[in-house]
Design a protein around this motif. Structure first.
Motif, PDB file in Angstrom:
ATOM      1  N   ASP A 238     -13.841  -3.021  12.547  1.00  0.00           N
ATOM      2  CA  ASP A 238     -13.119  -2.070  12.720  1.00  0.00           C
ATOM      3  C   ASP A 238     -11.693  -2.379  12.084  1.00  0.00           C
ATOM      4  OD1 ASP A 238     -11.681   0.428  14.341  1.00  0.00           O
ATOM      5  OD2 ASP A 238     -10.460  -1.414  15.041  1.00  0.00           O
ATOM      6  N   ALA A 239     -11.376  -3.770  12.095  1.00  0.00           N
ATOM      7  CA  ALA A 239     -10.129  -4.275  11.633  1.00  0.00           C
ATOM      8  C   ALA A 239     -10.338  -4.233   9.931  1.00  0.00           C
ATOM      9  CB  ALA A 239      -9.793  -5.871  11.660  1.00  0.00           C
ATOM     10  N   GLU A 240     -11.652  -4.388   9.596  1.00  0.00           N
ATOM     11  CA  GLU A 240     -11.789  -4.492   8.043  1.00  0.00           C
ATOM     12  C   GLU A 240     -11.682  -2.851   7.274  1.00  0.00           C
ATOM     13  OE1 GLU A 240     -15.332  -6.520   7.699  1.00  0.00           O
ATOM     14  OE2 GLU A 240     -14.442  -8.290   7.229  1.00  0.00           O
ATOM     15  N   LYS A 241     -12.205  -1.909   8.359  1.00  0.00           N
ATOM     16  CA  LYS A 241     -12.177  -0.718   7.920  1.00  0.00           C
ATOM     17  C   LYS A 241     -10.536  -0.260   7.952  1.00  0.00           C
ATOM     18  CE  LYS A 241     -13.338   3.944   9.584  1.00  0.00           C
ATOM     19  NZ  LYS A 241     -14.189   4.619  10.845  1.00  0.00           N
ATOM     20  N   ARG A 242      -9.821  -0.682   8.717  1.00  0.00           N
ATOM     21  CA  ARG A 242      -8.263  -0.139   8.844  1.00  0.00           C
ATOM     22  C   ARG A 242      -7.805  -0.923   7.612  1.00  0.00           C
ATOM     23  NH1 ARG A 242      -5.878  -2.499  13.174  1.00  0.00           N
ATOM     24  NH2 ARG A 242      -7.643  -3.600  14.035  1.00  0.00           N
ATOM     25  N   MET A 243      -8.207  -2.043   7.146  1.00  0.00           N
ATOM     26  CA  MET A 243      -7.531  -2.682   5.978  1.00  0.00           C
ATOM     27  C   MET A 243      -7.998  -1.693   4.876  1.00  0.00           C
ATOM     28  SD  MET A 243      -8.467  -6.642   6.856  1.00  0.00           S
ATOM     29  CE  MET A 243      -8.100  -7.249   5.091  1.00  0.00           C
ATOM     30  N   GLY A 244      -9.311  -1.368   4.646  1.00  0.00           N
ATOM     31  CA  GLY A 244      -9.410  -0.387   3.682  1.00  0.00           C
ATOM     32  C   GLY A 244      -8.737   0.630   3.635  1.00  0.00           C
ATOM     33  N   GLU A 245      -8.483   1.418   4.750  1.00  0.00           N
ATOM     34  CA  GLU A 245      -7.981   2.725   4.913  1.00  0.00           C
ATOM     35  C   GLU A 245      -6.383   2.353   4.347  1.00  0.00           C
ATOM     36  OE1 GLU A 245      -8.599   3.522   8.830  1.00  0.00           O
ATOM     37  OE2 GLU A 245     -10.596   4.656   8.556  1.00  0.00           O
ATOM     38  N   VAL A 246      -5.825   1.332   4.755  1.00  0.00           N
ATOM     39  CA  VAL A 246      -4.370   1.166   4.330  1.00  0.00           C
ATOM     40  C   VAL A 246      -4.427   0.884   2.771  1.00  0.00           C
ATOM     41  CG1 VAL A 246      -2.445  -0.459   4.521  1.00  0.00           C
ATOM     42  CG2 VAL A 246      -3.800   0.241   6.626  1.00  0.00           C
ATOM     43  N   GLU A 247      -5.427   0.094   2.360  1.00  0.00           N
ATOM     44  CA  GLU A 247      -5.253  -0.007   0.743  1.00  0.00           C
ATOM     45  C   GLU A 247      -5.673   1.399   0.095  1.00  0.00           C
ATOM     46  OE1 GLU A 247      -4.578  -2.651  -0.461  1.00  0.00           O
ATOM     47  OE2 GLU A 247      -4.602  -4.112   1.058  1.00  0.00           O
ATOM     48  N   ARG A 248      -6.452   2.046   0.488  1.00  0.00           N
ATOM     49  CA  ARG A 248      -6.705   3.344  -0.063  1.00  0.00           C
ATOM     50  C   ARG A 248      -5.434   4.495   0.183  1.00  0.00           C
ATOM     51  NH1 ARG A 248     -11.972   2.180   1.966  1.00  0.00           N
ATOM     52  NH2 ARG A 248     -11.555   3.501   4.032  1.00  0.00           N
ATOM     53  N   THR A 249      -5.051   4.364   1.324  1.00  0.00           N
ATOM     54  CA  THR A 249      -3.648   5.408   1.300  1.00  0.00           C
ATOM     55  C   THR A 249      -2.655   4.895   0.627  1.00  0.00           C
ATOM     56  OG1 THR A 249      -4.235   5.816   3.821  1.00  0.00           O
ATOM     57  CG2 THR A 249      -2.027   6.203   3.131  1.00  0.00           C
ATOM     58  N   THR A 250      -2.171   3.514   0.484  1.00  0.00           N
ATOM     59  CA  THR A 250      -1.113   2.831  -0.128  1.00  0.00           C
ATOM     60  C   THR A 250      -1.541   3.128  -1.722  1.00  0.00           C
ATOM     61  OG1 THR A 250      -0.922   1.135   1.174  1.00  0.00           O
ATOM     62  CG2 THR A 250       0.055   0.942  -0.910  1.00  0.00           C
ATOM     63  N   GLN A 251      -2.763   3.159  -2.368  1.00  0.00           N
ATOM     64  CA  GLN A 251      -3.003   3.602  -3.663  1.00  0.00           C
ATOM     65  C   GLN A 251      -2.781   4.976  -3.968  1.00  0.00           C
ATOM     66  OE1 GLN A 251      -3.697   1.576  -6.062  1.00  0.00           O
ATOM     67  NE2 GLN A 251      -4.079   3.096  -7.453  1.00  0.00           N
ATOM     68  N   ALA A 252      -3.256   5.885  -2.876  1.00  0.00           N
ATOM     69  CA  ALA A 252      -3.188   7.336  -3.157  1.00  0.00           C
ATOM     70  C   ALA A 252      -1.607   7.636  -3.259  1.00  0.00           C
ATOM     71  CB  ALA A 252      -4.005   8.040  -1.948  1.00  0.00           C
ATOM     72  N   ASN A 253      -0.869   7.029  -2.234  1.00  0.00           N
ATOM     73  CA  ASN A 253       0.446   7.506  -2.170  1.00  0.00           C
ATOM     74  C   ASN A 253       1.172   6.909  -3.611  1.00  0.00           C
ATOM     75  OD1 ASN A 253       0.452   8.498   0.290  1.00  0.00           O
ATOM     76  ND2 ASN A 253       1.149   6.749   1.380  1.00  0.00           N
ATOM     77  N   ALA A 254       0.842   5.871  -4.010  1.00  0.00           N
ATOM     78  CA  ALA A 254       1.329   5.554  -5.398  1.00  0.00           C
ATOM     79  C   ALA A 254       1.060   6.338  -6.501  1.00  0.00           C
ATOM     80  CB  ALA A 254       0.990   3.964  -5.446  1.00  0.00           C
ATOM     81  N   GLU A 255      -0.335   6.792  -6.518  1.00  0.00           N
ATOM     82  CA  GLU A 255      -0.580   7.639  -7.545  1.00  0.00           C
ATOM     83  C   GLU A 255       0.083   9.073  -7.632  1.00  0.00           C
ATOM     84  OE1 GLU A 255      -4.781   7.776  -7.284  1.00  0.00           O
ATOM     85  OE2 GLU A 255      -5.084   5.727  -7.909  1.00  0.00           O
ATOM     86  N   ARG A 256       0.283   9.428  -6.342  1.00  0.00           N
ATOM     87  CA  ARG A 256       0.918  10.722  -6.084  1.00  0.00           C
ATOM     88  C   ARG A 256       2.284  10.517  -6.252  1.00  0.00           C
ATOM     89  NH1 ARG A 256      -1.358  11.998  -1.781  1.00  0.00           N
ATOM     90  NH2 ARG A 256       0.122  10.933  -0.241  1.00  0.00           N
ATOM     91  N   LYS A 257       3.144   9.635  -6.134  1.00  0.00           N
ATOM     92  CA  LYS A 257       4.620   9.309  -6.586  1.00  0.00           C
ATOM     93  C   LYS A 257       4.694   9.281  -7.870  1.00  0.00           C
ATOM     94  CE  LYS A 257       8.379   6.394  -5.766  1.00  0.00           C
ATOM     95  NZ  LYS A 257       8.776   6.196  -6.996  1.00  0.00           N
ATOM     96  N   ALA A 258       3.593   8.615  -8.669  1.00  0.00           N
ATOM     97  CA  ALA A 258       3.796   8.342 -10.064  1.00  0.00           C
ATOM     98  C   ALA A 258       3.579   9.830 -10.663  1.00  0.00           C
ATOM     99  CB  ALA A 258       2.575   7.291 -10.361  1.00  0.00           C
ATOM    100  N   ARG A 259       2.845  10.598 -10.292  1.00  0.00           N
ATOM    101  CA  ARG A 259       2.817  11.831 -10.560  1.00  0.00           C
ATOM    102  C   ARG A 259       4.053  12.758 -10.370  1.00  0.00           C
ATOM    103  NH1 ARG A 259      -2.750  11.636  -8.382  1.00  0.00           N
ATOM    104  NH2 ARG A 259      -1.846  12.811  -6.694  1.00  0.00           N
ATOM    105  N   LYS A 260       4.491  12.656  -9.296  1.00  0.00           N
ATOM    106  CA  LYS A 260       5.738  13.362  -9.179  1.00  0.00           C
ATOM    107  C   LYS A 260       6.942  12.869 -10.013  1.00  0.00           C
ATOM    108  CE  LYS A 260       4.968  15.210  -4.200  1.00  0.00           C
ATOM    109  NZ  LYS A 260       5.460  14.935  -2.936  1.00  0.00           N
ATOM    110  N   ASP A 261       6.920  11.526 -10.068  1.00  0.00           N
ATOM    111  CA  ASP A 261       7.931  10.950 -10.866  1.00  0.00           C
ATOM    112  C   ASP A 261       7.779  11.437 -12.410  1.00  0.00           C
ATOM    113  OD1 ASP A 261       8.870   9.845  -8.753  1.00  0.00           O
ATOM    114  OD2 ASP A 261       8.245   7.814  -9.059  1.00  0.00           O
ATOM    115  N   GLY A 262       6.513  11.549 -12.947  1.00  0.00           N
ATOM    116  CA  GLY A 262       6.316  11.928 -13.971  1.00  0.00           C
ATOM    117  C   GLY A 262       6.684  13.400 -14.416  1.00  0.00           C
ATOM    118  N   ALA A 263       6.371  14.306 -13.501  1.00  0.00           N
ATOM    119  CA  ALA A 263       6.821  15.697 -13.472  1.00  0.00           C
ATOM    120  C   ALA A 263       8.283  15.819 -13.495  1.00  0.00           C
ATOM    121  CB  ALA A 263       6.361  16.583 -12.332  1.00  0.00           C
ATOM    122  N   GLY A 264       8.936  14.990 -12.727  1.00  0.00           N
ATOM    123  CA  GLY A 264      10.354  15.227 -12.508  1.00  0.00           C
ATOM    124  C   GLY A 264      11.236  14.745 -13.939  1.00  0.00           C
TER     125      GLY A 264
END
Length: 528
Positions: A238-264
């Motif tokens: 369960d802990a390893e699954k949560r670590m993976g989810e955090v990493e994936r969410t962090t990566q997705a948020n970073a990519e989404r922010k990069a796209r928004k920053d690029g559009a702005g």
């Protein structure tokens, strides 16, 4: 009602190493087995309860009387069984009374039932002796039984036993097990004898994490430990699954922010967005991104801590599993032949007389018989350390003997260097992989053999002998479970189950013999 209560108890070794702290335990009239790895503080805890050692902190409250059986029975010249049982003075009074020499003040304290009670106590531990028997004529196992008879006679509210079956033969072990199975007062028993622990009402386990009580006997304890292991493995997943989810969410948020920053940036570059509005949006985006990063970091930190805690629990709970190279021993090959052999150490007295037997293929044979029947003598004959008076011993050249001192290993060398000495053709990678299979990883493999505990030393011996590129066709073991904790015994069992060669074992531990798959027994009873 008799009871023992431990409150916030702590203790350390003489060199300052912490053994345990904040131990809160209570014992009533039941039988409790105290288990844990060697060095965790079981004997120290027993000494503190007995009052022979002071705790570092905390308190011990004892309501009732205590009787103590220690690991070794000390003998002074001239001591008799009556001295050991603590009845020498009372028996002397009875003799004076019989002879008419007791004073009027002494007579009221004479216990005329004492002789019969001593006889009953000795019978209960299956010891054929009298109060006048010199202790110097008794074996170590017989002295242990005599000390147990003294406890039976005294009838304390609690008995404290420290490894009571160590060094006892089968009959001695059976006497101790039967005694405790029928014991109706309180008992605290430090032991690695799983057959004995089956007679307990509760098990208390000492670990570096503290003390835990498990209701029921050894089998109930093991079943509960299996559930604890499954829970720890689930928590880790369960802990390893949560670590993976955090990493994936962090990566997705970073990519989404990069796209928004690029559009702005593109809109500002084209003049499609006022500069003030663009700055406000950028500030809000950075604030939101920072909040998300801090939340993700907290979640990741918690998951890492949970995973580390689960791994620590698994390390304590996980039984060892070992995979070994094959010895290559075929079914039909004779690995040992003992033909009409007689041997002994004194002229005119043969410990072994006219013994004949053989071993073929990967048999697993136990040498059995009471202490003094010649088991260790026979192993010395097979290993070539003792010459027979008559007869012949033939063995495969590919054999190894692990005695109780594991003298096969050089105590001045590290485990790694011992391995390479015994298997000079192995390279560093093969050496480290073999030692890791027996839980000697990284710097643990560099420990000097002379600094190891008994359990570590036997595990190192097995690693060096069985972990090489060509394990021996025949492995000989002399009382391998003496002085080992249960984790070490189970590690040895795991290694021996993975070994596909022939096995010749001297042991009084029936649980151990069953676990390693003994297929035949050679009884030396009457060979002395």
């Amino acid at each position: 009602m008799p009871s023992i209560t431990l409150s916030r108890l702590a203790a350390s070794t003489p060199d300052g190493r912490a053994l345990f702290s904040d131990i809160d335990l209570s014992f009533d009239g039941g039988r409790t087995g105290l288990v844990g790895r060697n060095g965790v503080g079981k004997t120290t805890l027993l000494r503190i309860v007995a009052g022979t050692q002071a705790p570092q902190s905390g308190t011990v409250s004892v309501q009732g009387t205590l009787g103590v059986l220690r690991q070794a029975v000390q003998v002074s010249p001239g001591d008799t069984l009556a001295d050991l049982m603590g009845v020498a003075a009372a028996l002397a009074l009875l003799r004076r009374a019989d002879e008419g020499q007791a004073t009027a003040e002494e007579l009221p304290s004479a216990d005329w039932t004492l002789g019969a009670r001593i006889e009953a106590a000795l019978s209960r531990v299956d010891l054929h002796a009298t109060p006048a028997t010199p202790l110097s004529t008794l074996s170590g196992g017989q002295r242990t039984r005599a000390a147990l008879a003294g406890l039976v006679l005294a009838q304390p509210d609690f008995i404290l036993l420290d490894e009571p079956t160590n060094n006892l033969d089968r009959a001695g072990r059976a006497a101790v097990i039967d005694l405790l199975a029928g014991w109706r007062s309180g008992a605290i028993v430090v032991s690695h004898d799983r057959e004995l622990l089956e007679t307990m009402d509760a098990i208390v386990e000492l670990t570096p994490l503290g003390a835990t009580r498990y209701g029921g006997n050894w089998s109930h304890y093991r079943a509960r430990k299996a559930l604890d292991l499954a829970a720890a493995q689930h928590d880790l997943a369960d802990a390893e699954k949560r670590m993976g989810e955090v990493e994936r969410t962090t990566q997705a948020n970073a990519e989404r922010k990069a796209r928004k920053d690029g559009a702005g940036h593109r809109k500002r570059a084209k003049g499609e967005m006022p500069r003030i509005l663009a700055g406000a949006r950028e500030s809000r985006a950075e604030s939101t991104s920072g909040d998300q990063m801090r939340l993700a970091e907290r979640r990741r930190t918690q998951a890492v801590e949970d995973a580390a805690a689960a791994r620590r629990r698994i390390e304590i709970l996980q039984p060892l599993s070992v995979a070994l190279p094959s010895s290559g021993l075929p079914q039909g090959r004779t690995v040992l032949r003992v033909e009409a052999v007689s041997a002994g150490y004194e002229a005119g007295r043969a410990i072994i007389d006219g013994l004949t037997f053989g071993m073929t293929g990967p048999e697993r044979v136990a040498l059995t018989g009471p202490n003094g029947s010649g088991k260790t003598t026979l192993l010395s004959l097979i290993a070539g350390k003792l010459a027979p008076r008559s007869g012949e011993v033939r063995t495969t050249r590919a054999f190894a003997l692990l005695d109780q001192q594991v003298s096969l290993l050089d105590p001045g060398l590290s485990i790694r260097d011992n391995f390479l000495k015994l298997d000079p053709g192995a390279d560093e990678n093969a050496c480290r992989a073999a030692l890791a299979r027996f839980m000697f990883r990284a710097d643990a493999a560099l420990q000097a053999v002379g600094t190891l505990s008994g359990g570590q030393m036997l595990r190192a011996g097995l690693a060096c002998v069985l972990g090489g590129s060509q394990p021996p066709e025949l492995l000989i073991l002399d009382e391998p479970t003496n002085h080992l904790d249960i984790d070490a015994i189970e590690a040895v069992e795991a290694g021996l189950r993975a070994y596909d060669g022939a096995l010749l074992v001297v042991s009084h531990d029936e649980t151990f013999l069953s676990a390693i798959g003994i297929t035949r027994r050679i009884d030396l009873t009457g060979k002395d």
